[in-house]
Enzyme design. Sequence first.
Site, mmCIF file in Angstrom:
data_model
loop_
_atom_site.group_PDB
_atom_site.id
_atom_site.type_symbol
_atom_site.label_atom_id
_atom_site.label_comp_id
_atom_site.label_asym_id
_atom_site.label_seq_id
_atom_site.Cartn_x
_atom_site.Cartn_y
_atom_site.Cartn_z
ATOM 1 N N HIS A 195 0.842 -1.207 0.000
ATOM 2 C CA HIS A 195 0.000 0.000 0.000
ATOM 3 C C HIS A 195 0.870 1.247 0.000
ATOM 4 O O HIS A 195 1.861 1.339 0.721
ATOM 5 C CB HIS A 195 -1.040 -0.007 1.118
ATOM 6 C CG HIS A 195 -0.534 0.239 2.506
ATOM 7 N ND1 HIS A 195 -0.408 1.505 3.035
ATOM 8 C CD2 HIS A 195 -0.158 -0.601 3.494
ATOM 9 C CE1 HIS A 195 0.019 1.421 4.285
ATOM 10 N NE2 HIS A 195 0.195 0.156 4.588
ATOM 11 N N ASP B 231 5.587 2.411 7.210
ATOM 12 C CA ASP B 231 4.191 2.045 6.878
ATOM 13 C C ASP B 231 3.602 3.063 5.915
ATOM 14 O O ASP B 231 3.001 4.019 6.318
ATOM 15 C CB ASP B 231 3.375 1.978 8.181
ATOM 16 C CG ASP B 231 1.973 1.452 7.960
ATOM 17 O OD1 ASP B 231 1.699 0.937 6.870
ATOM 18 O OD2 ASP B 231 1.156 1.563 8.888
ATOM 19 N N GLU C 34 -5.408 1.772 1.815
ATOM 20 C CA GLU C 34 -5.315 0.622 2.724
ATOM 21 C C GLU C 34 -5.652 1.029 4.147
ATOM 22 O O GLU C 34 -6.345 0.327 4.877
ATOM 23 C CB GLU C 34 -3.893 0.034 2.659
ATOM 24 C CG GLU C 34 -3.711 -1.284 3.412
ATOM 25 C CD GLU C 34 -3.271 -1.140 4.868
ATOM 26 O OE1 GLU C 34 -3.186 -2.159 5.566
ATOM 27 O OE2 GLU C 34 -3.006 -0.001 5.312
#
Length: 424
Positions: free
Chosen positions: A249, A261, A296
């Site tokens: 993502h 992330d 996501e």
Amino acid sequence: MVLLSLVVAPASTRGGASEATVATFSDATVATFSGTTASQHVDALAGQIGSRPAGSINYDRAVEYVSDQLRQWGYQPSLQSFPVQTYDDRGSRVEIVGRPGEAEIGATTLLYSAAGQVEAPLVAVGLARPEDFSATRPMDARGAIALVKRGQLRFSDKVANAAAAGALAVVVYNDGPGSVQGSLVEPSTIPALTISGDDGQRLLDLLAAGPLTLRVAVDASIEQRTGTNVLAERPAGQPEAGTVLFGAHLDSVPAGPGANDNASGSAVVLELARVLAERDPAQTAWRLRFALFGAEELGLVGSHAYVQSLSDTERGSIVAMINLDMVGVGQAWRFGGTDDLVQRALGVTSDLSERALPLGGAQNGASDHASFLEVGIPAVFIHRLDDPNYHTAGDRPELVDPTALGEAGAIALGVLDGLAPPSR
Ligand code: BES
Ligand code: ZN
């Protein structure tokens, strides 16, 4: 989740290889995966672009960046768009009415709170369990602002209980000294926000001394926006070959730049696309697809839209989805998903003499591979544990370890190369 429409542009990925593929894949030299090269993508995405929440201008910049990179290696990336709902938080305020000088209290919106401004007496209602509002309790939340302690119940349940008891707004104070950012699981009917544990204690002390009126305001809205997946493909020698899909993502949470992330996974997918572009398609058993998923963080929205856009035949042709999410920070590898693929990933990492463990249950729903597993497509989730800066402003590019990115690439390539040859 309801998907209203799906637009695939410019060339549909339906029907497989031909439209979305590339004229020139060089087979001269075989490039090797470089963690250092991957870390340059992390710098570009998380350092130069920064936080990339779904529906933001920065997300569009990230789409442009990855598309440019893919084109450079001979791919013709296509963009798949889908509707997303975003929650735009413009901030909250808490003020004590009639106390000049000590009036303003730092407040954080509970995400998905209703917007609005309320001025009303403050009533402490404990944890806001149903029994905290029972008829036998002296505190009456009707027409009041409910002061609620964090803990035991979800924020959503606390807010719903307070609203059902007639409260006009909810102030949740943290159960530790500092502040907390929370999210409701669905939009609330009344404004709801959090304050620090210290400020919560101060309000309790003031309440003990006499009645207190607060003014609270939440400025926020739910917006309909467009999310985007970036898809690129490298053909196989055989048109009927199965597909291996590498995914990550590209979006981040609003709170920080999302380096681990998930600029880390996105960077590894880009570096895989670069090195695999140089493998001779005629020698390769699988069609390779690279997917950078949007939204996501809003609930796997982009990957869900992607699998929904596939026909049964297309779903059936994907032999493995390899999901890279949070692969640049932490000590140990973790793999989840389809057993056979997990075993392959474990086999590669013992070669790397890294600590690696299969992963069970709960975390298996936490990223895009879950959208594939849900419709029966084999998938493996590759990630590292224990990022102390997860979903914070501290998730910065300098903390992403190029060596870990290199290992992630080796694991993904190991899974690819270990797949059983297609049956003809
Ligand atoms: N990258 C995380 C998932 C994750 C967490 C992987 C910890 C490895 C270790 C992902 O972006 C995320 O935050 N997922 C959400 C759930 C999702 C459905 C919105 C989560 O885990 O809360
Ligand atoms: Zn993630």
